[in-house]
Design a protein around this motif. Sequence first.
Motif, PDB file in Angstrom:
ATOM      1  N   GLU A 120       7.185  -5.315  -6.587  1.00 22.77           N
ATOM      2  CA  GLU A 120       8.357  -5.543  -6.112  1.00 22.77           C
ATOM      3  C   GLU A 120       8.999  -4.433  -5.362  1.00 22.77           C
ATOM      4  OE1 GLU A 120      10.761  -7.789  -5.711  1.00 22.77           O
ATOM      5  OE2 GLU A 120      12.684  -6.427  -5.802  1.00 22.77           O
ATOM      6  N   HIS A 121      10.044  -4.637  -4.307  1.00 22.27           N
ATOM      7  CA  HIS A 121      10.458  -3.668  -3.585  1.00 22.27           C
ATOM      8  C   HIS A 121      11.630  -3.884  -2.683  1.00 22.27           C
ATOM      9  CE1 HIS A 121       9.923   0.244  -1.318  1.00 22.27           C
ATOM     10  NE2 HIS A 121       9.901   0.519  -2.705  1.00 22.27           N
ATOM     11  N   SER A 122      12.357  -4.775  -3.331  1.00 22.67           N
ATOM     12  CA  SER A 122      13.847  -5.294  -2.862  1.00 22.67           C
ATOM     13  C   SER A 122      13.427  -6.145  -1.490  1.00 22.67           C
ATOM     14  CB  SER A 122      14.735  -4.106  -2.446  1.00 22.67           C
ATOM     15  OG  SER A 122      14.408  -3.535  -1.398  1.00 22.67           O
TER      16      SER A 122
ATOM     17  N   PRO B 104       0.046  -5.735   9.767  1.00 22.13           N
ATOM     18  CA  PRO B 104      -0.536  -4.382   9.321  1.00 22.13           C
ATOM     19  C   PRO B 104       0.751  -3.489   9.407  1.00 22.13           C
ATOM     20  CG  PRO B 104      -1.108  -4.752  11.775  1.00 22.13           C
ATOM     21  CD  PRO B 104      -0.738  -6.015  11.101  1.00 22.13           C
ATOM     22  N   LEU B 105       2.040  -3.821   9.922  1.00 20.39           N
ATOM     23  CA  LEU B 105       3.046  -2.934   9.590  1.00 20.39           C
ATOM     24  C   LEU B 105       3.740  -3.028   8.202  1.00 20.39           C
ATOM     25  CD1 LEU B 105       5.101  -2.966  12.870  1.00 20.39           C
ATOM     26  CD2 LEU B 105       3.527  -1.445  12.263  1.00 20.39           C
ATOM     27  N   HIS B 106       3.007  -3.993   7.673  1.00 14.25           N
ATOM     28  CA  HIS B 106       3.702  -4.419   5.940  1.00 14.25           C
ATOM     29  C   HIS B 106       2.279  -4.510   5.148  1.00 14.25           C
ATOM     30  CE1 HIS B 106       6.029  -5.813   3.161  1.00 14.25           C
ATOM     31  NE2 HIS B 106       6.118  -7.208   3.415  1.00 14.25           N
ATOM     32  N   GLY B 107       2.198  -5.384   4.620  1.00 10.83           N
ATOM     33  CA  GLY B 107       1.033  -5.521   3.289  1.00 10.83           C
ATOM     34  C   GLY B 107      -0.375  -5.334   4.156  1.00 10.83           C
TER      35      GLY B 107
ATOM     36  N   SER C 295       0.039  -9.402  -6.827  1.00  9.88           N
ATOM     37  CA  SER C 295       1.036  -8.655  -7.327  1.00  9.88           C
ATOM     38  C   SER C 295       2.354  -8.884  -7.094  1.00  9.88           C
ATOM     39  CB  SER C 295       1.072  -7.281  -7.255  1.00  9.88           C
ATOM     40  OG  SER C 295       2.059  -6.394  -7.620  1.00  9.88           O
ATOM     41  N   ARG C 296       2.618  -9.027  -5.855  1.00  9.63           N
ATOM     42  CA  ARG C 296       3.797  -9.297  -5.024  1.00  9.63           C
ATOM     43  C   ARG C 296       4.422 -10.720  -5.279  1.00  9.63           C
ATOM     44  NH1 ARG C 296       6.621  -6.130  -1.377  1.00  9.63           N
ATOM     45  NH2 ARG C 296       5.954  -4.474  -2.726  1.00  9.63           N
ATOM     46  N   ILE C 297       3.710 -11.795  -5.631  1.00 13.21           N
ATOM     47  CA  ILE C 297       4.108 -13.075  -6.056  1.00 13.21           C
ATOM     48  C   ILE C 297       5.066 -12.933  -7.101  1.00 13.21           C
ATOM     49  CG2 ILE C 297       2.442 -13.362  -7.597  1.00 13.21           C
ATOM     50  CD1 ILE C 297       3.897 -16.209  -5.172  1.00 13.21           C
TER      51      ILE C 297
ATOM     52  N   SER D 284       8.156   6.646  -3.691  1.00  7.90           N
ATOM     53  CA  SER D 284       8.315   7.048  -5.130  1.00  7.90           C
ATOM     54  C   SER D 284       7.198   6.412  -5.763  1.00  7.90           C
ATOM     55  CB  SER D 284       9.531   6.348  -5.316  1.00  7.90           C
ATOM     56  OG  SER D 284       9.283   4.832  -5.489  1.00  7.90           O
ATOM     57  N   ARG D 285       6.355   5.739  -5.089  1.00  7.14           N
ATOM     58  CA  ARG D 285       5.492   4.992  -5.955  1.00  7.14           C
ATOM     59  C   ARG D 285       3.798   5.646  -5.617  1.00  7.14           C
ATOM     60  NH1 ARG D 285       6.335  -0.674  -2.985  1.00  7.14           N
ATOM     61  NH2 ARG D 285       6.295   0.917  -1.058  1.00  7.14           N
ATOM     62  N   VAL D 286       3.922   6.551  -4.707  1.00  3.58           N
ATOM     63  CA  VAL D 286       2.940   7.413  -4.222  1.00  3.58           C
ATOM     64  C   VAL D 286       2.190   8.225  -5.318  1.00  3.58           C
ATOM     65  CG1 VAL D 286       1.709   8.945  -2.758  1.00  3.58           C
ATOM     66  CG2 VAL D 286       2.860   6.943  -1.717  1.00  3.58           C
TER      67      VAL D 286
ATOM     68  N   LYS E  49       0.173   4.050  15.508  1.00  5.90           N
ATOM     69  CA  LYS E  49       0.610   3.991  14.347  1.00  5.90           C
ATOM     70  C   LYS E  49      -0.514   4.532  13.467  1.00  5.90           C
ATOM     71  CE  LYS E  49       4.930   2.300  15.016  1.00  5.90           C
ATOM     72  NZ  LYS E  49       5.852   3.187  15.432  1.00  5.90           N
ATOM     73  N   ILE E  50      -0.093   5.613  12.416  1.00  6.88           N
ATOM     74  CA  ILE E  50      -1.290   5.606  11.360  1.00  6.88           C
ATOM     75  C   ILE E  50      -1.048   4.971  10.131  1.00  6.88           C
ATOM     76  CG2 ILE E  50      -2.426   7.710  10.161  1.00  6.88           C
ATOM     77  CD1 ILE E  50      -2.767   7.931  13.313  1.00  6.88           C
ATOM     78  N   MET E  51      -1.750   4.082   9.785  1.00  9.29           N
ATOM     79  CA  MET E  51      -1.588   2.998   8.807  1.00  9.29           C
ATOM     80  C   MET E  51      -1.347   3.883   7.499  1.00  9.29           C
ATOM     81  SD  MET E  51      -0.951   0.296  10.122  1.00  9.29           S
ATOM     82  CE  MET E  51      -0.686   0.482  11.792  1.00  9.29           C
ATOM     83  N   GLY E  52      -0.461   3.422   6.659  1.00  9.32           N
ATOM     84  CA  GLY E  52      -0.330   4.297   5.468  1.00  9.32           C
ATOM     85  C   GLY E  52       0.633   5.163   5.023  1.00  9.32           C
ATOM     86  N   PHE E  53       1.049   5.403   6.365  1.00 12.66           N
ATOM     87  CA  PHE E  53       2.344   6.393   6.586  1.00 12.66           C
ATOM     88  C   PHE E  53       3.600   6.063   7.145  1.00 12.66           C
ATOM     89  CE2 PHE E  53      -0.160  10.323   5.356  1.00 12.66           C
ATOM     90  CZ  PHE E  53      -1.419   9.910   5.455  1.00 12.66           C
ATOM     91  N   GLY E  54       4.481   6.617   6.629  1.00 14.74           N
ATOM     92  CA  GLY E  54       6.003   6.029   7.016  1.00 14.74           C
ATOM     93  C   GLY E  54       6.487   4.989   6.255  1.00 14.74           C
ATOM     94  N   HIS E  55       7.918   4.585   6.388  1.00 10.26           N
ATOM     95  CA  HIS E  55       8.506   3.593   5.510  1.00 10.26           C
ATOM     96  C   HIS E  55       9.711   3.631   6.180  1.00 10.26           C
ATOM     97  CE1 HIS E  55       9.822   1.262   2.144  1.00 10.26           C
ATOM     98  NE2 HIS E  55       8.528   1.110   1.960  1.00 10.26           N
ATOM     99  N   ARG E  56      10.401   2.280   5.994  1.00  6.57           N
ATOM    100  CA  ARG E  56      11.578   1.935   6.576  1.00  6.57           C
ATOM    101  C   ARG E  56      12.696   2.424   5.781  1.00  6.57           C
ATOM    102  NH1 ARG E  56      13.807  -1.860   9.597  1.00  6.57           N
ATOM    103  NH2 ARG E  56      12.388  -1.400  11.234  1.00  6.57           N
ATOM    104  N   VAL E  57      12.446   2.790   4.391  1.00  7.96           N
ATOM    105  CA  VAL E  57      13.629   3.123   3.593  1.00  7.96           C
ATOM    106  C   VAL E  57      13.268   4.404   2.993  1.00  7.96           C
ATOM    107  CG1 VAL E  57      14.558   2.716   1.229  1.00  7.96           C
ATOM    108  CG2 VAL E  57      13.920   0.874   2.750  1.00  7.96           C
TER     109      VAL E  57
END
Length: 373
Positions: A186-188, A220-223, A336-338, A269-271, A255-263
């Motif tokens: 879950e991630h709002s 790829p910008l998301h899941g 998981s996200r279901i 925090s999960r890393v 874009k380097i995948m796995g890096f960066g976040h909109r929030v």
Amino acid sequence: MEDTEIHKGLAGVVVDTTAISKVVQETNSLTYRGYPVQELAANCSFEEVAYLIWNGELPTADQLKEFTERERADRQVDPKIVDLILGLPTDSHPMQVLRTAISYIGAVDPDGEAAGPEANQKKAERLFAQIPTLVAIDHRRRHGLDPIAPDPSLGFSANFFHMTFGEVPEKEVVRCFDVSMILYAEHSFNASTFTARVVTSTLSDLYSAVTAAVGALKGPLHGGANEAVMAALEEVGTADNVGAWLDDALAEKKKIMGFGHRVYKHGDSRVPTMRKAFEDMAAIKKADDLLALYNTFEEDFVSRKGIYPNLDYPSGPAYHLMGFDTQAFTPIFVMSRITGWTAHIMEQQASNALIRPLSAYDGAAQREVPAER
Ligand code: SDX
């Protein structure tokens, strides 16, 4: 139009409330129903966290027993769905297979159109129980292997390994997988969850909302980033190749995948929790080279751009060490996200308003259709 402020990508825009999770940018923290996700990962099973996300409270022993009994009894999918999956091209992306199968489940569910919290909780729990079966069937067909039936004596994560590989690995590996399920749950108002809320806001059904969310998560910008992380690390190959690879990638403005976040702008925090799970996997599998590549890549990119890893960076290589195909990483994210998606669908239904933002027009000025054309 010139004085209209545009919020492209809805960046920074608060569009509704939610009681399901809290993502705090300033402290890089994440809580599910008030519990810090790190504590849940350290002390709970994924089944307990799924129950929490849906119901707002951790289950009592009796509630957990009843929930897990329902989940274990509902894992098998209709043979027609097995045939559907086996009949799809083996070069179709597993997220397209999953999207198709979930849509089919909705089409054949006699209660598919039933509204209300009870009906939707039942659908949510059915998808929770059956999506791992769908992912495992698709994995095995791509390897020319027959499906393996779910084992009701095994927990959620152990059963997924059983259905995928025909065996359950050591408990430390199963625990790493369970931790990843808790962290991904879950991630709002992320893009796929918000997609599910938009579809729900029209009073459409849960299966339509989940099918749309699968489509959004695939990108790829998301899941899809967790798959792209592993592909990039395999392309780099070794730690001493990182510098040259990043030189080229950044020169091409990739874009380097796995890096960066909109929030999260100072780290996801999960890393730390998922990185520990990856490090545990690297120790179990004696994957020193991959660990060195992982650390060198992260150190180099962070030092260059000051952009930090998100959850997809450690989860991709961890799933690789667990033996999953790279293309299965985002379907595993869906497993998981279901939980988060369906909790948000039910929250949206409970306090609905049609989601319909405005746009500022910047096209041609109004004009007449010419008489002679
Ligand atoms: C998930 O929202 C969620 O909660 C999602 C998620 C969840 O649990 O649901 O956390 C899961 O989707 C995690 C994110 C996975 N995606 C990736 O790893 C893809 C790579 N990341 C980037 O595409 C990017 O960081 C985004 C899309 C995730 C966020 O981008 P933003 O907030 O829209 O920021 P931006 O793209 O405008 O970037 C700001 C600057 C830009 O530079 P300039 O064009 O201004 O010069 O930072 C740069 C970007 O180019 N940048 C990157 C980068 N991330 C940002 N440059 C290279 N590689 C990156 N990864």
